[in-house]
Write a protein that holds these residues in place. Structure first.
Motif, short mmCIF file in Angstrom:
data_model
loop_
_atom_site.label_atom_id
_atom_site.label_comp_id
_atom_site.label_asym_id
_atom_site.label_seq_id
_atom_site.Cartn_x
_atom_site.Cartn_y
_atom_site.Cartn_z
N GLY A 37 0.81 -1.22 0.00
CA GLY A 37 0.00 0.00 0.00
C GLY A 37 0.84 1.25 0.00
N THR A 184 -14.75 2.45 3.64
CA THR A 184 -13.40 1.88 3.58
C THR A 184 -12.65 2.14 4.87
OG1 THR A 184 -13.38 2.29 1.18
CG2 THR A 184 -11.26 1.83 2.25
N MET A 208 -8.82 -1.92 1.05
CA MET A 208 -8.86 -1.42 -0.32
C MET A 208 -9.48 -2.46 -1.25
SD MET A 208 -5.13 0.48 -0.43
CE MET A 208 -5.17 0.77 -2.20
N THR A 212 -13.05 -1.79 -2.97
CA THR A 212 -13.12 -1.80 -4.43
C THR A 212 -14.19 -2.75 -4.93
OG1 THR A 212 -10.77 -1.24 -4.59
CG2 THR A 212 -11.80 -2.20 -6.55
N VAL A 354 -12.04 5.03 -2.40
CA VAL A 354 -11.50 3.92 -1.62
C VAL A 354 -10.10 4.28 -1.13
CG1 VAL A 354 -10.72 1.52 -1.72
CG2 VAL A 354 -12.89 2.19 -2.79
N LEU A 355 -9.30 4.86 -2.03
CA LEU A 355 -7.96 5.29 -1.65
C LEU A 355 -8.03 6.36 -0.55
CD1 LEU A 355 -6.32 5.62 -5.19
CD2 LEU A 355 -5.96 3.78 -3.54
N ALA A 358 -8.69 4.73 2.93
CA ALA A 358 -7.48 4.09 3.42
C ALA A 358 -6.38 5.11 3.67
CB ALA A 358 -7.00 3.03 2.43
#
Length: 489
Positions: A37, A184, A208, A212, A354-355, A358
């Motif tokens: 990641g 997320t 993630m 997703t 989503v990114l 996280a």
């Protein structure tokens, strides 16, 4: 015979243990999952800042995987004068994200970033022989400020991701995007709380993946272009264009390189202590030279500054697997992934929301690591609190007011438009001014210093007699008899 065996035991290093091919690959893959990641986040940020297409961002990611794999094998296996031969995973350094984003935004583009990385890394390679003599100028006070600023500087990136990534898109900042980011984030926290130790360490990656899948089920993710390009392809040299060179960009990146040298020094010494092996100054120098050589070569493949990943140092401590060949296997896996552009396209297709979810944890962890370093600093009767306050405030200016320096010369903007550069310069300067050049320092230099002093009530002091002393947390009188200490009740 006994003497020979004793000598062999003394010369055998724990990091040289061979566990076999299967174990090396299994434990090596765990190292890759732990740092995956982090290593893909940097090219994602820089690629989006440079306005690259999804395919180009995918190539930037695979280039970083490939360069990180080569750097890892150089560090663990080593060649003469390069590589500390310790279980250290190398990858794209977070320290340069804000500075590289500032260089891209200043108009120099990705080519300007690559040029600055090459020159700054070569300068770093030249100064490694004398770097061990100047590490006293980069105590936890300075490195803690820098690392904290790195995390805080990246938080706006996480916020933009959570809102959808593309500010010109009609759904930017929509409830759906922010809700997906929140979901997320919730998965990260849930896995961290309820999962096993292994699942907890992989919570970022797993969240993630789950986020997703949920986004795809809701029609918020598009993977149609993942299979349009080649599955296997070697990296193309200077695919993103020939590097361009700027004095201001190089100076700004040089600060990042110095910070990277400090971080790598700490990681080398830390992993040596964890596995119980001796780290000489020469071995430390070999590790730093490997860092700088890898960073200077990485731009040829389309990657950036390389450094040791601290989370993998923690993994060595948790698992107790000390073999450097395990980490070399992780480097081989990274190189293999770097030869598969399809992997880069898959990662580039992950929804920004989503990114973002996280990223709040990922970037916040960076800031928390800096705060943890600052918690070890002594603030009693000195100016360290003022140094921290001023440096962090100076570093936050470009984040809170991006147009603050718009009327200054271009070279000045390139250096100080980055919060990390601003905070680092201020921290280094103030640390030198107050903690090294002590001429003129007074006992009470500011109200902040006075605020950190211990204060005892007169009536408490009046109860003490001549000759009383404390030992082992207990109070004794002049004859050595213990004095009872009771609560107010």
């Amino acid at each position: 015979m006994v003497a020979t065996l004793a000598k062999t035991a003394e010369t055998t290093r724990p990091e040289d243990e061979h566990l076999g091919l299967g174990a090396n690959l299994a434990y090596g893959f765990q190292h890759v999952l732990t740092m995956y990641g982090g290593i893909v986040a940097v090219p994602l940020i820089i690629g989006q800042a440079a306005g690259l297409s999804m395919d180009e961002v995918g190539m930037l990611i695979t280039a970083s995987l490939f360069a990180g794999g080569l750097a890892t094998m150089l560090q663990t296996l080593g060649i003469p004068f390069f590589g500390c031969q310790l279980p250290l995973v190398q990858g794209v350094s977070f320290a340069g994200v804000a500075t590289m984003t500032a260089i891209v935004s200043s108009g120099s583009g990705l080519q300007g970033v690559l040029g600055a990385v090459i020159v700054a890394s070569l300068i770093g390679l030249l100064i490694t022989p004398i770097f061990s003599r100047i590490t006293k100028f980069f105590p936890p006070l300075v490195t803690g400020i820098v690392i904290t600023t790195i995390g805080l500087t990246l938080m706006p990136v996480a916020a933009r991701w959570a809102m959808g990534g593309n500010s010109s898109a009609p759904d930017f900042g929509s409830k759906a995007n922010i809700g997906l980011a929140a979901l997320t984030l919730g998965i990260v926290l849930l896995l961290s709380k309820l999962g096993s130790a292994r699942i907890s360490r992989l919570s970022i990656l797993l969240s993630m993946v789950i986020g997703t899948v949920i986004a795809w089920a809701l029609g918020m993710a598009d993977f149609s272009r993942v299979i349009t390009g080649p599955i296997f392809a070697p990296p193309t040299l200077f695919h993103f264009g020939w590097p361009t060179f700027s004095v201001a960009a190089t100076l700004s990146m040089l600060i990042v390189v110095i910070v990277t040298l400090v971080e790598t020094s700490a990681d080398v010494l830390a992993v040596g202590e964890i596995i119980g092996t001796k780290v000489s100054s020469r071995r430390l120098g070999d590790g730093l030279r490997a860092d700088m050589l890898s960073s200077a070569i990485a731009p040829a493949f389309g990657s950036f500054t390389q450094s040791a990943f601290a989370q993998n140092v923690g993994l060595v401590a948790v698992t107790g697997v000390k073999s450097r060949y395990v980490v070399a296997a992780a480097g081989l896996i990274l190189v293999t992934l770097g030869l598969l552009p399809i992997m880069g396209r898959v990662i580039a297709a992950i929804p920004p929301s989503v990114l973002g979810g996280a990223g709040i944890v990922l970037f916040g962890t960076v800031a928390a690591s800096g705060i943890r370093s600052l918690s070890k600093v002594d603030y009693a009767n000195n100016m360290n609190l003022v140094i921290v306050a001023t440096s962090l405030g100076f570093g936050m200016i470009p984040i809170s007011a991006p147009q603050f320096y718009e009327h200054f010369p271009a070279w000045f903007v390139t250096i100080f438009h980055s919060g990390i550069s601003s905070a680092a310069l201020m921290a280094i300067s103030l640390n030198l001014l107050f903690n090294h050049f002590r001429a003129g320092n007074s006992e009470q230099q500011s109200v902040f210093v006075a605020g950190t002093e211990r204060i005892l009530r007169y009536q408490d002091i009046a109860e003490l007699h001549d000759g009383d002393y404390f030992l082992g947390g207990r109070l004794y009188d002049s004859t050595g008899k213990p004095v009872r200490v009771t609560s107010d009740h």
